[in-house]
Design a protein around this motif. Structure first.
Motif, PDB file in Angstrom:
ATOM      1  N   GLN A 146      36.797   2.862  11.707  1.00  0.00           N
ATOM      2  CA  GLN A 146      35.496   3.006  12.360  1.00  0.00           C
ATOM      3  C   GLN A 146      35.404   2.135  13.610  1.00  0.00           C
ATOM      4  OE1 GLN A 146      32.145   2.555   9.631  1.00  0.00           O
ATOM      5  NE2 GLN A 146      33.395   3.244   7.918  1.00  0.00           N
ATOM      6  N   LEU A 147      35.939   0.916  13.534  1.00  0.00           N
ATOM      7  CA  LEU A 147      35.906   0.030  14.700  1.00  0.00           C
ATOM      8  C   LEU A 147      36.738   0.591  15.839  1.00  0.00           C
ATOM      9  CD1 LEU A 147      36.176  -3.452  12.924  1.00  0.00           C
ATOM     10  CD2 LEU A 147      34.195  -2.536  14.138  1.00  0.00           C
ATOM     11  N   GLU A 148      37.896   1.160  15.521  1.00  0.00           N
ATOM     12  CA  GLU A 148      38.743   1.732  16.568  1.00  0.00           C
ATOM     13  C   GLU A 148      38.065   2.918  17.233  1.00  0.00           C
ATOM     14  OE1 GLU A 148      42.408   2.671  14.672  1.00  0.00           O
ATOM     15  OE2 GLU A 148      43.097   0.588  14.571  1.00  0.00           O
ATOM     16  N   ARG A 149      37.388   3.744  16.460  1.00  0.00           N
ATOM     17  CA  ARG A 149      36.685   4.890  17.037  1.00  0.00           C
ATOM     18  C   ARG A 149      35.552   4.442  17.942  1.00  0.00           C
ATOM     19  NH1 ARG A 149      36.150   8.770  11.648  1.00  0.00           N
ATOM     20  NH2 ARG A 149      38.335   9.491  11.601  1.00  0.00           N
ATOM     21  N   SER A 150      34.838   3.397  17.534  1.00  0.00           N
ATOM     22  CA  SER A 150      33.737   2.916  18.368  1.00  0.00           C
ATOM     23  C   SER A 150      34.243   2.310  19.665  1.00  0.00           C
ATOM     24  CB  SER A 150      32.906   1.885  17.595  1.00  0.00           C
ATOM     25  OG  SER A 150      33.689   0.746  17.274  1.00  0.00           O
ATOM     26  N   ARG A 151      35.432   1.694  19.644  1.00  0.00           N
ATOM     27  CA  ARG A 151      35.990   1.125  20.872  1.00  0.00           C
ATOM     28  C   ARG A 151      36.443   2.219  21.822  1.00  0.00           C
ATOM     29  NH1 ARG A 151      38.923  -2.347  17.135  1.00  0.00           N
ATOM     30  NH2 ARG A 151      37.851  -4.358  16.892  1.00  0.00           N
ATOM     31  N   ARG A 152      36.964   3.326  21.271  1.00  0.00           N
ATOM     32  CA  ARG A 152      37.452   4.410  22.118  1.00  0.00           C
ATOM     33  C   ARG A 152      36.327   5.240  22.705  1.00  0.00           C
ATOM     34  NH1 ARG A 152      42.092   6.650  17.944  1.00  0.00           N
ATOM     35  NH2 ARG A 152      43.474   4.812  18.011  1.00  0.00           N
ATOM     36  N   ALA A 153      35.166   5.225  22.067  1.00  0.00           N
ATOM     37  CA  ALA A 153      34.057   6.055  22.540  1.00  0.00           C
ATOM     38  C   ALA A 153      33.607   5.560  23.898  1.00  0.00           C
ATOM     39  CB  ALA A 153      32.902   6.010  21.538  1.00  0.00           C
ATOM     40  N   PRO A 154      33.378   6.465  24.891  1.00  0.00           N
ATOM     41  CA  PRO A 154      32.905   6.030  26.214  1.00  0.00           C
ATOM     42  C   PRO A 154      31.507   5.461  26.113  1.00  0.00           C
ATOM     43  CG  PRO A 154      32.827   8.423  26.024  1.00  0.00           C
ATOM     44  CD  PRO A 154      33.539   7.916  24.797  1.00  0.00           C
ATOM     45  N   THR A 155      31.252   4.439  26.921  1.00  0.00           N
ATOM     46  CA  THR A 155      29.953   3.791  26.931  1.00  0.00           C
ATOM     47  C   THR A 155      29.241   4.091  28.238  1.00  0.00           C
ATOM     48  OG1 THR A 155      30.940   1.770  27.828  1.00  0.00           O
ATOM     49  CG2 THR A 155      30.719   1.922  25.439  1.00  0.00           C
ATOM     50  N   GLY A 156      27.948   4.189  28.173  1.00  0.00           N
ATOM     51  CA  GLY A 156      27.133   4.392  29.363  1.00  0.00           C
ATOM     52  C   GLY A 156      27.170   5.787  29.931  1.00  0.00           C
ATOM     53  N   SER A 157      27.769   6.713  29.225  1.00  0.00           N
ATOM     54  CA  SER A 157      27.831   8.095  29.719  1.00  0.00           C
ATOM     55  C   SER A 157      26.916   8.949  28.874  1.00  0.00           C
ATOM     56  CB  SER A 157      29.256   8.638  29.649  1.00  0.00           C
ATOM     57  OG  SER A 157      29.723   8.639  28.318  1.00  0.00           O
ATOM     58  N   SER A 158      26.249   9.854  29.533  1.00  0.00           N
ATOM     59  CA  SER A 158      25.364  10.777  28.829  1.00  0.00           C
ATOM     60  C   SER A 158      25.742  12.190  29.200  1.00  0.00           C
ATOM     61  CB  SER A 158      23.901  10.526  29.213  1.00  0.00           C
ATOM     62  OG  SER A 158      23.736  10.682  30.605  1.00  0.00           O
ATOM     63  N   PRO A 159      25.784  13.087  28.251  1.00  0.00           N
ATOM     64  CA  PRO A 159      26.159  14.473  28.555  1.00  0.00           C
ATOM     65  C   PRO A 159      25.160  15.119  29.481  1.00  0.00           C
ATOM     66  CG  PRO A 159      25.261  14.309  26.339  1.00  0.00           C
ATOM     67  CD  PRO A 159      25.422  12.901  26.852  1.00  0.00           C
ATOM     68  N   GLY A 160      25.660  16.004  30.363  1.00  0.00           N
ATOM     69  CA  GLY A 160      24.789  16.697  31.309  1.00  0.00           C
ATOM     70  C   GLY A 160      23.895  17.687  30.606  1.00  0.00           C
ATOM     71  N   LYS A 161      22.793  17.982  31.266  1.00  0.00           N
ATOM     72  CA  LYS A 161      21.864  18.947  30.677  1.00  0.00           C
ATOM     73  C   LYS A 161      22.413  20.355  30.811  1.00  0.00           C
ATOM     74  CE  LYS A 161      17.762  16.181  31.658  1.00  0.00           C
ATOM     75  NZ  LYS A 161      16.444  16.166  32.327  1.00  0.00           N
ATOM     76  N   PRO A 162      22.367  21.142  29.767  1.00  0.00           N
ATOM     77  CA  PRO A 162      22.871  22.513  29.863  1.00  0.00           C
ATOM     78  C   PRO A 162      21.996  23.358  30.755  1.00  0.00           C
ATOM     79  CG  PRO A 162      21.785  22.170  27.752  1.00  0.00           C
ATOM     80  CD  PRO A 162      21.849  20.830  28.435  1.00  0.00           C
ATOM     81  N   VAL A 163      22.634  24.262  31.473  1.00  0.00           N
ATOM     82  CA  VAL A 163      21.910  25.184  32.345  1.00  0.00           C
ATOM     83  C   VAL A 163      21.448  26.363  31.517  1.00  0.00           C
ATOM     84  CG1 VAL A 163      22.060  26.654  34.382  1.00  0.00           C
ATOM     85  CG2 VAL A 163      23.312  24.491  34.302  1.00  0.00           C
ATOM     86  N   PRO A 164      20.146  26.687  31.501  1.00  0.00           N
ATOM     87  CA  PRO A 164      19.679  27.802  30.668  1.00  0.00           C
ATOM     88  C   PRO A 164      20.240  29.116  31.169  1.00  0.00           C
ATOM     89  CG  PRO A 164      17.933  26.997  32.119  1.00  0.00           C
ATOM     90  CD  PRO A 164      19.063  26.028  32.231  1.00  0.00           C
ATOM     91  N   ALA A 165      20.702  29.928  30.237  1.00  0.00           N
ATOM     92  CA  ALA A 165      21.284  31.230  30.586  1.00  0.00           C
ATOM     93  C   ALA A 165      20.177  32.241  30.771  1.00  0.00           C
ATOM     94  CB  ALA A 165      22.239  31.688  29.486  1.00  0.00           C
ATOM     95  N   THR A 166      20.379  33.141  31.718  1.00  0.00           N
ATOM     96  CA  THR A 166      19.414  34.223  31.967  1.00  0.00           C
ATOM     97  C   THR A 166      20.119  35.553  31.812  1.00  0.00           C
ATOM     98  OG1 THR A 166      19.885  34.214  34.336  1.00  0.00           O
ATOM     99  CG2 THR A 166      18.115  32.780  33.578  1.00  0.00           C
ATOM    100  N   THR A 167      19.346  36.552  31.486  1.00  0.00           N
ATOM    101  CA  THR A 167      19.953  37.876  31.306  1.00  0.00           C
ATOM    102  C   THR A 167      20.466  38.407  32.623  1.00  0.00           C
ATOM    103  OG1 THR A 167      17.754  38.841  31.571  1.00  0.00           O
ATOM    104  CG2 THR A 167      18.485  38.370  29.332  1.00  0.00           C
ATOM    105  N   GLU A 168      19.830  37.991  33.731  1.00  0.00           N
ATOM    106  CA  GLU A 168      20.296  38.477  35.036  1.00  0.00           C
ATOM    107  C   GLU A 168      21.660  37.896  35.354  1.00  0.00           C
ATOM    108  OE1 GLU A 168      18.888  38.384  39.742  1.00  0.00           O
ATOM    109  OE2 GLU A 168      17.569  37.653  38.147  1.00  0.00           O
ATOM    110  N   GLY A 169      21.831  36.602  35.084  1.00  0.00           N
ATOM    111  CA  GLY A 169      23.123  35.989  35.356  1.00  0.00           C
ATOM    112  C   GLY A 169      24.212  36.556  34.482  1.00  0.00           C
ATOM    113  N   VAL A 170      23.869  36.889  33.238  1.00  0.00           N
ATOM    114  CA  VAL A 170      24.890  37.429  32.346  1.00  0.00           C
ATOM    115  C   VAL A 170      25.251  38.844  32.729  1.00  0.00           C
ATOM    116  CG1 VAL A 170      25.339  38.075  29.962  1.00  0.00           C
ATOM    117  CG2 VAL A 170      24.179  35.921  30.466  1.00  0.00           C
ATOM    118  N   ALA A 171      24.249  39.657  33.103  1.00  0.00           N
ATOM    119  CA  ALA A 171      24.509  41.076  33.351  1.00  0.00           C
ATOM    120  C   ALA A 171      25.188  41.307  34.689  1.00  0.00           C
ATOM    121  CB  ALA A 171      23.198  41.868  33.284  1.00  0.00           C
ATOM    122  N   THR A 172      24.767  40.584  35.740  1.00  0.00           N
ATOM    123  CA  THR A 172      25.275  40.860  37.081  1.00  0.00           C
ATOM    124  C   THR A 172      26.229  39.811  37.589  1.00  0.00           C
ATOM    125  OG1 THR A 172      23.415  39.696  38.111  1.00  0.00           O
ATOM    126  CG2 THR A 172      23.104  42.025  37.606  1.00  0.00           C
ATOM    127  N   GLY A 173      26.364  38.688  36.836  1.00  0.00           N
ATOM    128  CA  GLY A 173      27.263  37.632  37.302  1.00  0.00           C
ATOM    129  C   GLY A 173      26.688  36.882  38.461  1.00  0.00           C
TER     130      GLY A 173
END
Length: 213
Positions: free
Chosen positions: A146-173
């Protein structure tokens, strides 16, 4: 003769005072929880606390089974007895409370005491159904991972917000919100319709002569 007798009584009194001092060096629960975060020594009593530990050890074992880590820490700290089993219990309490580094330290201390004259198998004869130092070694491997995993985990980084999908973007690209979309081209105005033809005035119309026969 009288002097030697007084010397003997004085020596016995010093032993009793030392035993009482050792028995009452247990820290408070609040201070003990602070020390447990880093694995600092908390237990120091041995022979004077042995009877109390034999009486309380079954309750400590029941608290381990129930996962009541704060109550387990309170019991072990209050008794203050030090052997490989009590240190193992203190490590389990620290691990359950989230003090991973402290738990690793107590498991190491338990391993160091196993096989000595104060080990549970020799002194108290109560090892909680566990085999030492194997039991402490297994828990130490788990918390070390557990200690090794916590040391390897990146600190101070936060995942980006997902971009909401739209039917227009999916259908027409079409481009997503992260891309620059060019403005639409202007639509040309429709050409004006030609005016309707004027009606022919037949009043001045001269009928042609008949064809000769």
């Amino acid at each position: 003769m009288r002097a030697s007798r007084w010397s003997g009584l004085l020596g016995f009194s010093c032993v009793l005072l030392a035993a009482c001092a050792e028995q009452h060096t247990s820290v408070s629960l609040e201070n003990g929880l602070v020390l447990m975060q880093t694995g600092a020594p908390v237990l120091s009593c041995r022979e004077p606390c042995l009877a109390d530990w034999r009486r309380e050890q079954p309750q400590a074992q029941a608290l381990v089974t129930a996962g009541q880590w704060r109550d387990l820490a309170a019991l072990v700290i209050r008794v203050g007895y030090q052997d490989d089993l009590s240190l193992f219990y203190l490590g389990r309490a620290a691990e359950g409370l989230g003090f991973t580094a402290g738990a690793a330290a107590y498991y190491r201390q338990s391993q160091q005491i196993s096989g000595t004259a104060i080990a549970c198998a020799i002194q108290s004869k109560q090892c909680g159904g566990l085999v030492f130092p194997q039991a402490a070694a297994l828990r130490l491997s788990s918390v070390t991972l557990q200690l090794e995993r916590s040391r390897r985990a990146p600190t101070g980084s936060s995942p980006g917000k997902p971009v909401p999908a739209t039917t227009e973007g999916v259908a027409t690209g079409s481009a997503t919100s992260n891309e620059t979309v060019p403005p639409p081209l202007p639509v040309a105005a429709p050409a004006p319709s030609p005016p309707p033809p004027k009606p022919v005035d037949t009043r001045d119309f001269i009928e042609p002569p008949p064809a000769p026969r």
